[in-house]
Design a protein around this motif. Sequence first.
Motif, PDB file in Angstrom:
ATOM      1  N   ASN A  79       0.456  -1.410   0.278  1.00 13.23           N
ATOM      2  CA  ASN A  79      -0.071  -0.093  -0.103  1.00 13.23           C
ATOM      3  C   ASN A  79       0.826   1.213  -0.050  1.00 13.23           C
ATOM      4  O   ASN A  79       0.173   2.045  -0.790  1.00 13.23           O
ATOM      5  CB  ASN A  79      -0.928   0.160   1.024  1.00 13.23           C
ATOM      6  N   ARG A  80       2.032   1.213   1.074  1.00 17.20           N
ATOM      7  CA  ARG A  80       2.976   2.040   1.117  1.00 17.20           C
ATOM      8  C   ARG A  80       3.073   2.618  -0.678  1.00 17.20           C
ATOM      9  O   ARG A  80       3.924   3.865  -0.902  1.00 17.20           O
ATOM     10  CB  ARG A  80       3.162   1.881   1.926  1.00 17.20           C
ATOM     11  N   ARG A 119       2.545   1.725  -3.470  1.00 17.72           N
ATOM     12  CA  ARG A 119       1.819   2.646  -4.809  1.00 17.72           C
ATOM     13  C   ARG A 119       0.930   3.632  -4.092  1.00 17.72           C
ATOM     14  O   ARG A 119       1.179   4.416  -4.958  1.00 17.72           O
ATOM     15  CB  ARG A 119       0.792   0.548  -4.368  1.00 17.72           C
ATOM     16  N   GLU A 120       0.535   4.025  -2.987  1.00 10.51           N
ATOM     17  CA  GLU A 120       0.452   5.118  -2.748  1.00 10.51           C
ATOM     18  C   GLU A 120       1.296   6.232  -2.671  1.00 10.51           C
ATOM     19  O   GLU A 120       1.470   7.821  -3.132  1.00 10.51           O
ATOM     20  CB  GLU A 120       0.328   5.620  -1.286  1.00 10.51           C
ATOM     21  N   GLY A 121       3.065   6.287  -2.712  1.00 11.96           N
ATOM     22  CA  GLY A 121       3.718   6.812  -2.834  1.00 11.96           C
ATOM     23  C   GLY A 121       4.235   7.214  -4.056  1.00 11.96           C
ATOM     24  O   GLY A 121       4.713   8.205  -5.191  1.00 11.96           O
ATOM     25  N   ARG A 149       2.025   6.693  -6.482  1.00 11.24           N
ATOM     26  CA  ARG A 149       1.065   7.547  -6.949  1.00 11.24           C
ATOM     27  C   ARG A 149       1.063   8.783  -6.650  1.00 11.24           C
ATOM     28  O   ARG A 149       0.626  10.226  -7.580  1.00 11.24           O
ATOM     29  CB  ARG A 149      -0.449   7.191  -6.569  1.00 11.24           C
ATOM     30  N   VAL A 150       1.036   9.317  -5.916  1.00  9.69           N
ATOM     31  CA  VAL A 150       2.127  11.417  -5.237  1.00  9.69           C
ATOM     32  C   VAL A 150       2.847  11.609  -6.513  1.00  9.69           C
ATOM     33  O   VAL A 150       2.651  12.776  -6.965  1.00  9.69           O
ATOM     34  CB  VAL A 150       1.833  10.980  -4.074  1.00  9.69           C
ATOM     35  N   ARG A 166       4.032   2.227 -11.042  1.00 11.71           N
ATOM     36  CA  ARG A 166       3.020   1.088  -9.461  1.00 11.71           C
ATOM     37  C   ARG A 166       2.259   0.183 -10.419  1.00 11.71           C
ATOM     38  O   ARG A 166       2.400  -1.063  -9.646  1.00 11.71           O
ATOM     39  CB  ARG A 166       2.165   2.656 -10.153  1.00 11.71           C
ATOM     40  N   ASP A 225       2.108  -4.389  -8.291  1.00  9.72           N
ATOM     41  CA  ASP A 225       0.684  -4.573  -8.417  1.00  9.72           C
ATOM     42  C   ASP A 225       0.370  -5.423  -8.854  1.00  9.72           C
ATOM     43  O   ASP A 225       0.090  -6.301  -8.319  1.00  9.72           O
ATOM     44  CB  ASP A 225      -0.056  -3.288  -8.836  1.00  9.72           C
ATOM     45  N   ASN A 273       8.581  10.776  -1.516  1.00 11.02           N
ATOM     46  CA  ASN A 273       7.694   9.820  -2.082  1.00 11.02           C
ATOM     47  C   ASN A 273       8.060   8.753  -2.576  1.00 11.02           C
ATOM     48  O   ASN A 273       8.245   7.500  -2.791  1.00 11.02           O
ATOM     49  CB  ASN A 273       6.416  10.327  -2.152  1.00 11.02           C
ATOM     50  N   ARG A 290       9.725   6.871   0.129  1.00 10.75           N
ATOM     51  CA  ARG A 290       9.055   6.172   0.702  1.00 10.75           C
ATOM     52  C   ARG A 290       8.478   4.383  -0.450  1.00 10.75           C
ATOM     53  O   ARG A 290       8.440   3.636   0.151  1.00 10.75           O
ATOM     54  CB  ARG A 290       7.750   6.854   0.899  1.00 10.75           C
TER      55      ARG A 290
END
Length: 182
Positions: A42-43, A45-47, A49-50, A72, A76, A115, A118
């Motif tokens: 999750n961390r 993919r979120e990073g 995406r940012v 990304r 995934d 990010n 991250r």
Amino acid sequence: MSNKTNNKRRIPPSAVSKRSKGVAFGNFNQKSALRIIDANLNRCREGLRVVEDSLRFVLNDGSFYKKIRGIRHDVDKILRDNYGKLIKERDSSDDSGRQMPELLKKELSGVIVANFKRVQESLRVLEEYSKTFFPEASADFKKQRYAAYSAEKLVYLKYRKFFIAKAYEGAVNAIAGKKSLQ
């Protein structure tokens, strides 16, 4: 950093290492390791995406944003077939890290750099923990970690003036702030 995904391997749920089934070191067990993997996926993919959205909407860089999106999507796909196993162990409501304060970032360059870091850190965690539970995935996470290092360098080199100017402004403001307090 290619967008080619046809060659990406998916790791089926049945590939979970048989050796890891009975591992228990105090509070460390398969459940806690799967939570670590889930949180870091999750961390990561979120990073990504940012960074992707920063490149797309702020810097209007279609080329780099597509490269980040490719990373990304590749990340995934690595454990997608194990989604049910990972989410089953998720416990966000009791996560001890849930209440940790976030550091403020005053500049977009700080958001992008934070990010990227991250993403790289979470990929390293995924690489290490997958060695035990999803051994076939470890090399894929390592490959994506190095793709993230390369992407960060390319973004920095292309937008070096932007990053340096913002860092310089931040340093000047910090110094000015300290002098005004004296």
